[in-house]
Design a protein around this motif. Structure first.
Motif, PDB file in Angstrom:
ATOM      1  N   VAL A  24       0.848  -1.199   0.000  1.00 24.63           N
ATOM      2  CA  VAL A  24       0.000   0.000   0.000  1.00 24.63           C
ATOM      3  C   VAL A  24       0.889   1.256   0.000  1.00 24.63           C
ATOM      4  O   VAL A  24       0.639   2.212  -0.749  1.00 24.63           O
ATOM      5  CB  VAL A  24      -0.971  -0.007   1.203  1.00 24.63           C
ATOM      6  N   GLU A  25       1.953   1.242   0.800  1.00 18.89           N
ATOM      7  CA  GLU A  25       2.872   2.388   0.822  1.00 18.89           C
ATOM      8  C   GLU A  25       3.506   2.589  -0.561  1.00 18.89           C
ATOM      9  O   GLU A  25       3.643   3.729  -1.037  1.00 18.89           O
ATOM     10  CB  GLU A  25       3.956   2.142   1.888  1.00 18.89           C
ATOM     11  N   SER A  26       3.858   1.489  -1.201  1.00 20.21           N
ATOM     12  CA  SER A  26       4.456   1.564  -2.528  1.00 20.21           C
ATOM     13  C   SER A  26       3.465   2.154  -3.539  1.00 20.21           C
ATOM     14  O   SER A  26       3.834   2.988  -4.383  1.00 20.21           O
ATOM     15  CB  SER A  26       4.877   0.143  -2.917  1.00 20.21           C
ATOM     16  N   HIS A  27       2.179   1.758  -3.454  1.00 15.65           N
ATOM     17  CA  HIS A  27       1.151   2.337  -4.342  1.00 15.65           C
ATOM     18  C   HIS A  27       1.041   3.852  -4.096  1.00 15.65           C
ATOM     19  O   HIS A  27       0.862   4.623  -5.023  1.00 15.65           O
ATOM     20  CB  HIS A  27      -0.219   1.719  -4.060  1.00 15.65           C
ATOM     21  N   MET A  28       1.174   4.258  -2.834  1.00 14.54           N
ATOM     22  CA  MET A  28       1.024   5.683  -2.504  1.00 14.54           C
ATOM     23  C   MET A  28       2.193   6.509  -3.011  1.00 14.54           C
ATOM     24  O   MET A  28       2.100   7.728  -3.103  1.00 14.54           O
ATOM     25  CB  MET A  28       0.869   5.853  -0.988  1.00 14.54           C
ATOM     26  N   GLN A  29       3.305   5.834  -3.303  1.00  7.98           N
ATOM     27  CA  GLN A  29       4.472   6.563  -3.805  1.00  7.98           C
ATOM     28  C   GLN A  29       4.653   6.402  -5.307  1.00  7.98           C
ATOM     29  O   GLN A  29       5.506   7.056  -5.899  1.00  7.98           O
ATOM     30  CB  GLN A  29       5.722   6.061  -3.082  1.00  7.98           C
ATOM     31  N   ASN A  30       3.857   5.533  -5.919  1.00  8.59           N
ATOM     32  CA  ASN A  30       4.022   5.248  -7.346  1.00  8.59           C
ATOM     33  C   ASN A  30       3.282   6.316  -8.169  1.00  8.59           C
ATOM     34  O   ASN A  30       2.056   6.394  -8.119  1.00  8.59           O
ATOM     35  CB  ASN A  30       3.451   3.848  -7.630  1.00  8.59           C
ATOM     36  N   ASP A  92       3.852  -4.267 -10.578  1.00  7.56           N
ATOM     37  CA  ASP A  92       5.273  -3.925 -10.358  1.00  7.56           C
ATOM     38  C   ASP A  92       5.525  -3.654  -8.877  1.00  7.56           C
ATOM     39  O   ASP A  92       6.530  -4.097  -8.313  1.00  7.56           O
ATOM     40  CB  ASP A  92       5.652  -2.657 -11.134  1.00  7.56           C
ATOM     41  N   ASP A  93       4.608  -2.915  -8.252  1.00  5.21           N
ATOM     42  CA  ASP A  93       4.765  -2.614  -6.819  1.00  5.21           C
ATOM     43  C   ASP A  93       4.781  -3.900  -6.003  1.00  5.21           C
ATOM     44  O   ASP A  93       5.620  -4.080  -5.116  1.00  5.21           O
ATOM     45  CB  ASP A  93       3.587  -1.755  -6.312  1.00  5.21           C
ATOM     46  N   ILE A  94       3.826  -4.782  -6.309  1.00  2.00           N
ATOM     47  CA  ILE A  94       3.709  -6.036  -5.543  1.00  2.00           C
ATOM     48  C   ILE A  94       4.995  -6.854  -5.675  1.00  2.00           C
ATOM     49  O   ILE A  94       5.574  -7.302  -4.685  1.00  2.00           O
ATOM     50  CB  ILE A  94       2.484  -6.851  -6.032  1.00  2.00           C
ATOM     51  N   LEU A  95       5.471  -7.009  -6.926  1.00  2.00           N
ATOM     52  CA  LEU A  95       6.678  -7.823  -7.143  1.00  2.00           C
ATOM     53  C   LEU A  95       7.902  -7.181  -6.491  1.00  2.00           C
ATOM     54  O   LEU A  95       8.762  -7.881  -5.946  1.00  2.00           O
ATOM     55  CB  LEU A  95       6.911  -8.036  -8.644  1.00  2.00           C
ATOM     56  N   GLY A  96       7.988  -5.858  -6.542  1.00  2.00           N
ATOM     57  CA  GLY A  96       9.106  -5.153  -5.924  1.00  2.00           C
ATOM     58  C   GLY A  96       9.138  -5.385  -4.419  1.00  2.00           C
ATOM     59  O   GLY A  96      10.204  -5.629  -3.838  1.00  2.00           O
ATOM     60  N   ASP A  99      10.183  -8.929  -3.595  1.00  2.00           N
ATOM     61  CA  ASP A  99      11.627  -9.043  -3.774  1.00  2.00           C
ATOM     62  C   ASP A  99      12.358  -8.456  -2.559  1.00  2.00           C
ATOM     63  O   ASP A  99      13.249  -9.095  -1.985  1.00  2.00           O
ATOM     64  CB  ASP A  99      12.012  -8.297  -5.060  1.00  2.00           C
ATOM     65  N   ARG A 100      11.950  -7.261  -2.148  1.00  2.00           N
ATOM     66  CA  ARG A 100      12.623  -6.606  -1.005  1.00  2.00           C
ATOM     67  C   ARG A 100      12.440  -7.397   0.287  1.00  2.00           C
ATOM     68  O   ARG A 100      13.248  -7.289   1.195  1.00  2.00           O
ATOM     69  CB  ARG A 100      12.110  -5.173  -0.828  1.00  2.00           C
ATOM     70  N   HIS A 101      11.352  -8.175   0.363  1.00  2.00           N
ATOM     71  CA  HIS A 101      11.133  -9.008   1.559  1.00  2.00           C
ATOM     72  C   HIS A 101      11.839 -10.362   1.461  1.00  2.00           C
ATOM     73  O   HIS A 101      11.654 -11.218   2.321  1.00  2.00           O
ATOM     74  CB  HIS A 101       9.634  -9.228   1.777  1.00  2.00           C
ATOM     75  N   GLY A 102      12.601 -10.547   0.379  1.00  4.64           N
ATOM     76  CA  GLY A 102      13.369 -11.778   0.248  1.00  4.64           C
ATOM     77  C   GLY A 102      12.549 -12.989  -0.157  1.00  4.64           C
ATOM     78  O   GLY A 102      12.967 -14.133   0.059  1.00  4.64           O
ATOM     79  N   ILE A 103      11.364 -12.744  -0.753  1.00  9.89           N
ATOM     80  CA  ILE A 103      10.531 -13.849  -1.230  1.00  9.89           C
ATOM     81  C   ILE A 103      11.185 -14.428  -2.496  1.00  9.89           C
ATOM     82  O   ILE A 103      11.572 -13.667  -3.394  1.00  9.89           O
ATOM     83  CB  ILE A 103       9.092 -13.354  -1.537  1.00  9.89           C
ATOM     84  N   ASP A 104      11.296 -15.751  -2.555  1.00 14.92           N
ATOM     85  CA  ASP A 104      12.065 -16.370  -3.644  1.00 14.92           C
ATOM     86  C   ASP A 104      11.346 -16.223  -4.998  1.00 14.92           C
ATOM     87  O   ASP A 104      10.141 -16.029  -5.053  1.00 14.92           O
ATOM     88  CB  ASP A 104      12.305 -17.847  -3.320  1.00 14.92           C
ATOM     89  N   PRO A 105      12.127 -16.342  -6.103  1.00 15.04           N
ATOM     90  CA  PRO A 105      11.584 -16.098  -7.439  1.00 15.04           C
ATOM     91  C   PRO A 105      10.397 -17.001  -7.800  1.00 15.04           C
ATOM     92  O   PRO A 105       9.444 -16.539  -8.426  1.00 15.04           O
ATOM     93  CB  PRO A 105      12.771 -16.378  -8.373  1.00 15.04           C
TER      94      PRO A 105
END
Ligand code: HEM
Length: 125
Positions: A24-30, A92-96, A99-105
């Motif tokens: 949600v924070e990422s959406h608010m900054q996108n 894009d926000d969700i995947l980013g 990734d930053r949380h270390g969730i595997d590919p």
């Protein structure tokens, strides 16, 4: 093949709560979609309800022991006229964040697949 289900790989209840906060924070900054979300900063109670639904949606959809009680995807997004570029921006926000949380590919790929499968229920409804 991984043996744990998607819910566990996303970190269970706590992991998903943290993912939702950051998404949600990422959406608010996108810049491509923030206009849709910034009004919720002025209405924290409503934002908390929506975040609760997002947590439950992700938990229930990934095999967690949770029931989703929010609106259906067409109902929640009806009249917003969300376009393709906005949809891709949200993904894009969700995947980013994953990734930053270390969730595997592989896990990110599974979430991407689910997100794509919902496109017709969210875009231009
Ligand atoms: C993978 C794509 C998406 C999923 C899984 C998703 C999921 C959800 C869920 C579960 C809710 C809560 C519904 C409720 O409270 O009853 C919600 C609300 C909302 N979504 Fe989405 N969404 C997606 C994409 C988008 C996009 C692309 C936008 C706009 C650019 C958007 C804008 C919103 C807004 C503004 C709300 C709050 C509605 C309200 O005020 O109650 N969503 N979404």
């Amino acid at each position: 093949m991984t043996s744990t289900n998607l819910y566990e790989r996303l970190g269970g209840e706590r992991g998903i709560a943290s993912l939702v906060d950051d998404i949600v924070e990422s959406h608010m900054q996108n810049p491509r979609i923030r206009a849709r979300f910034l009004p919720y900063r002025e209405d924290p109670d409503h934002l908390e309800v929506v975040k609760g639904h997002l947590r439950d949606f992700l938990a229930a959809g990934s095999g967690g022991p949770v029931e989703y009680r929010g609106r259906s995807m067409p109902e929640a997004h009806r009249g917003m006229n969300i376009n393709e570029a906005e949809y891709m921006a949200a993904i894009d926000d969700i995947l980013g964040v994953l990734d930053r949380h270390g969730i595997d590919p592989q896990t990110r790929q599974e979430v991407l697949g689910i997100a794509y499968s919902l496109k017709g229920e969210i875009m231009h409804v």
